[in-house]
Design a protein around this motif. Structure first.
Motif, PDB file in Angstrom:
ATOM      1  N   ILE A 178      61.245 -92.421  -1.041  1.00 32.28           N
ATOM      2  CA  ILE A 178      60.656 -92.085  -2.328  1.00 32.28           C
ATOM      3  C   ILE A 178      59.376 -92.898  -2.535  1.00 32.28           C
ATOM      4  CG2 ILE A 178      60.989 -92.163  -4.834  1.00 32.28           C
ATOM      5  CD1 ILE A 178      62.484 -89.851  -3.436  1.00 32.28           C
ATOM      6  N   LYS A 179      59.358 -94.139  -2.074  1.00 36.25           N
ATOM      7  CA  LYS A 179      58.147 -94.963  -2.189  1.00 36.25           C
ATOM      8  C   LYS A 179      56.988 -94.302  -1.440  1.00 36.25           C
ATOM      9  CE  LYS A 179      56.325 -99.539  -1.021  1.00 36.25           C
ATOM     10  NZ  LYS A 179      56.641-100.835  -0.412  1.00 36.25           N
ATOM     11  N   THR A 180      57.242 -93.830  -0.234  1.00 35.14           N
ATOM     12  CA  THR A 180      56.202 -93.161   0.553  1.00 35.14           C
ATOM     13  C   THR A 180      55.799 -91.851  -0.110  1.00 35.14           C
ATOM     14  OG1 THR A 180      56.987 -94.207   2.578  1.00 35.14           O
ATOM     15  CG2 THR A 180      55.659 -92.219   2.837  1.00 35.14           C
ATOM     16  N   LEU A 181      56.783 -91.086  -0.573  1.00 32.34           N
ATOM     17  CA  LEU A 181      56.502 -89.846  -1.301  1.00 32.34           C
ATOM     18  C   LEU A 181      55.603 -90.136  -2.501  1.00 32.34           C
ATOM     19  CD1 LEU A 181      57.003 -86.843  -2.106  1.00 32.34           C
ATOM     20  CD2 LEU A 181      59.054 -87.663  -3.299  1.00 32.34           C
ATOM     21  N   SER A 182      55.934 -91.182  -3.259  1.00 28.70           N
ATOM     22  CA  SER A 182      55.143 -91.536  -4.436  1.00 28.70           C
ATOM     23  C   SER A 182      53.707 -91.871  -4.061  1.00 28.70           C
ATOM     24  CB  SER A 182      55.786 -92.723  -5.163  1.00 28.70           C
ATOM     25  OG  SER A 182      55.031 -93.082  -6.291  1.00 28.70           O
ATOM     26  N   ALA A 183      53.548 -92.655  -3.004  1.00 32.52           N
ATOM     27  CA  ALA A 183      52.194 -93.015  -2.561  1.00 32.52           C
ATOM     28  C   ALA A 183      51.413 -91.777  -2.132  1.00 32.52           C
ATOM     29  CB  ALA A 183      52.270 -94.033  -1.431  1.00 32.52           C
ATOM     30  N   ILE A 184      52.059 -90.873  -1.396  1.00 34.31           N
ATOM     31  CA  ILE A 184      51.387 -89.643  -0.954  1.00 34.31           C
ATOM     32  C   ILE A 184      51.021 -88.781  -2.161  1.00 34.31           C
ATOM     33  CG2 ILE A 184      51.718 -87.461   0.297  1.00 34.31           C
ATOM     34  CD1 ILE A 184      53.487 -89.124   2.292  1.00 34.31           C
ATOM     35  N   ARG A 223      47.880 -93.168   4.426  1.00 34.35           N
ATOM     36  CA  ARG A 223      46.498 -92.728   4.697  1.00 34.35           C
ATOM     37  C   ARG A 223      46.490 -91.532   5.636  1.00 34.35           C
ATOM     38  NH1 ARG A 223      41.545 -91.272   3.346  1.00 34.35           N
ATOM     39  NH2 ARG A 223      40.182 -91.281   5.150  1.00 34.35           N
ATOM     40  N   ALA A 224      47.293 -91.583   6.705  1.00 29.80           N
ATOM     41  CA  ALA A 224      47.353 -90.458   7.646  1.00 29.80           C
ATOM     42  C   ALA A 224      47.865 -89.198   6.947  1.00 29.80           C
ATOM     43  CB  ALA A 224      48.231 -90.813   8.842  1.00 29.80           C
ATOM     44  N   ALA A 225      48.832 -89.351   6.060  1.00 27.00           N
ATOM     45  CA  ALA A 225      49.332 -88.204   5.299  1.00 27.00           C
ATOM     46  C   ALA A 225      48.241 -87.653   4.383  1.00 27.00           C
ATOM     47  CB  ALA A 225      50.561 -88.608   4.491  1.00 27.00           C
ATOM     48  N   ASP A 226      47.502 -88.545   3.738  1.00 27.39           N
ATOM     49  CA  ASP A 226      46.417 -88.136   2.855  1.00 27.39           C
ATOM     50  C   ASP A 226      45.335 -87.385   3.631  1.00 27.39           C
ATOM     51  OD1 ASP A 226      45.398 -88.306   0.090  1.00 27.39           O
ATOM     52  OD2 ASP A 226      43.789 -89.513   0.976  1.00 27.39           O
ATOM     53  N   VAL A 227      45.008 -87.880   4.810  1.00 26.59           N
ATOM     54  CA  VAL A 227      44.028 -87.210   5.675  1.00 26.59           C
ATOM     55  C   VAL A 227      44.544 -85.829   6.067  1.00 26.59           C
ATOM     56  CG1 VAL A 227      43.013 -87.255   7.997  1.00 26.59           C
ATOM     57  CG2 VAL A 227      42.912 -89.286   6.547  1.00 26.59           C
ATOM     58  N   THR A 228      45.820 -85.743   6.400  1.00 24.11           N
ATOM     59  CA  THR A 228      46.415 -84.461   6.775  1.00 24.11           C
ATOM     60  C   THR A 228      46.260 -83.460   5.639  1.00 24.11           C
ATOM     61  OG1 THR A 228      47.987 -85.600   8.226  1.00 24.11           O
ATOM     62  CG2 THR A 228      48.551 -83.361   7.572  1.00 24.11           C
ATOM     63  N   LEU A 229      46.527 -83.900   4.421  1.00 23.11           N
ATOM     64  CA  LEU A 229      46.382 -83.008   3.263  1.00 23.11           C
ATOM     65  C   LEU A 229      44.929 -82.607   3.038  1.00 23.11           C
ATOM     66  CD1 LEU A 229      48.816 -84.664   0.700  1.00 23.11           C
ATOM     67  CD2 LEU A 229      49.116 -82.470   1.880  1.00 23.11           C
ATOM     68  N   LYS A 230      44.006 -83.579   3.086  1.00 21.47           N
ATOM     69  CA  LYS A 230      42.611 -83.252   2.783  1.00 21.47           C
ATOM     70  C   LYS A 230      42.011 -82.328   3.830  1.00 21.47           C
ATOM     71  CE  LYS A 230      39.840 -87.070   4.711  1.00 21.47           C
ATOM     72  NZ  LYS A 230      38.801 -86.309   5.358  1.00 21.47           N
ATOM     73  N   GLU A 231      42.522 -82.387   5.055  1.00 20.79           N
ATOM     74  CA  GLU A 231      42.037 -81.519   6.125  1.00 20.79           C
ATOM     75  C   GLU A 231      42.796 -80.195   6.190  1.00 20.79           C
ATOM     76  OE1 GLU A 231      39.305 -82.142   7.831  1.00 20.79           O
ATOM     77  OE2 GLU A 231      39.044 -84.118   6.895  1.00 20.79           O
ATOM     78  N   SER A 269      48.032 -90.285  -3.888  1.00 25.89           N
ATOM     79  CA  SER A 269      46.889 -90.646  -3.041  1.00 25.89           C
ATOM     80  C   SER A 269      46.660 -92.156  -3.028  1.00 25.89           C
ATOM     81  CB  SER A 269      45.614 -89.921  -3.497  1.00 25.89           C
ATOM     82  OG  SER A 269      45.814 -88.527  -3.500  1.00 25.89           O
ATOM     83  N   TYR A 270      47.757 -92.904  -2.995  1.00 25.18           N
ATOM     84  CA  TYR A 270      47.690 -94.362  -2.986  1.00 25.18           C
ATOM     85  C   TYR A 270      47.773 -94.841  -1.538  1.00 25.18           C
ATOM     86  CZ  TYR A 270      48.672 -99.224  -4.160  1.00 25.18           C
ATOM     87  OH  TYR A 270      48.612-100.588  -4.265  1.00 25.18           O
ATOM     88  N   ASN A 271      46.626 -94.914  -0.884  1.00 22.79           N
ATOM     89  CA  ASN A 271      46.533 -95.177   0.552  1.00 22.79           C
ATOM     90  C   ASN A 271      46.666 -96.662   0.876  1.00 22.79           C
ATOM     91  OD1 ASN A 271      46.142 -92.434   1.120  1.00 22.79           O
ATOM     92  ND2 ASN A 271      43.972 -92.602   0.679  1.00 22.79           N
TER      93      ASN A 271
END
Length: 186
Positions: A89-95, A106-114, A98-100
């Motif tokens: 849940i902590k990782t889910l919350s960060a994703i 960060r890799a998840a955020d990049v995956t989403l933005k791309e 967008s709390y990198n």
């Protein structure tokens, strides 16, 4: 040439999902980039008969969660997508927010933005409204929420069959051909 798959293993119970993912992709000869959280390392030792070193050897490349200069931190590094298995849940919350704060997020955020597939095997139960709101928010950003809920139509004979079915569902979402479970009607 097949694009690599990014695998995140966070500290939720169920690290075996990430391990089975790595084993299957290794057997297929696919390139994998692993981000293993510190809590994920602890749970490997607690929940499995694998050592952290054995799991690290299953991946093509392994990054430390603090390495914000890693290839997977940039959208210019092409990947097939990313699977976080399991996802706390902590990782889910960060994703979702967008709390990198680390490389996994960060890799998840990049995956989403791309606009690449990001599959989150959220591993928590029961869920309160805050958890559900985070899942909804992540889904609104483009993530695919895939809790590892067992199916029984393939008549599993052991725990490994249940695990492989969930991993196979993630592979379907990442467009990776596999034979990890018997499909409905097959």
């Amino acid at each position: 040439m097949a694009l690599p798959v990014v695998i995140g293993i966070s500290g939720a119970s169920g690290v075996i999902y990430g391990i089975e993912t790595l084993k299957a992709l290794c057997r297929m000869g696919m390139e994998t980039h692993l981000i293993l959280s510190h809590a994920g390392k602890t749970n490997i030792e607690i929940e499995t008969n694998y050592s952290v070193q054995q799991v690290r050897k299953m991946a093509t490349i392994v990054y430390e969660p603090e390495d914000m200069t890693a290839a997977v931190a940039s959208g210019s590094f092409l990947t097939r997508g990313m699977l976080v298995a399991p996802c706390t849940i902590k990782t889910l919350s960060a994703i979702a927010n967008s709390y990198n704060s680390n490389l996994l997020v960060r890799a998840a955020d990049v995956t989403l933005k791309e606009k690449r597939p990001l599959v989150l095997m959220v591993r928590e139960t029961p869920l309160h409204k805050g958890h559900l709101d985070l899942m909804s928010r992540a889904a609104d950003l483009g993530a695919i929420i895939l809790p590892p809920v067992p199916a029984f139509y393939h008549q599993p004979e052991n725990i490994e069959d249940l695990i492989r079915q969930s991993v196979g569902k993630a592979f379907d979402l990442l467009k990776i051909e596999h034979n990890l479970f018997r499909r409905w009607g097959a």
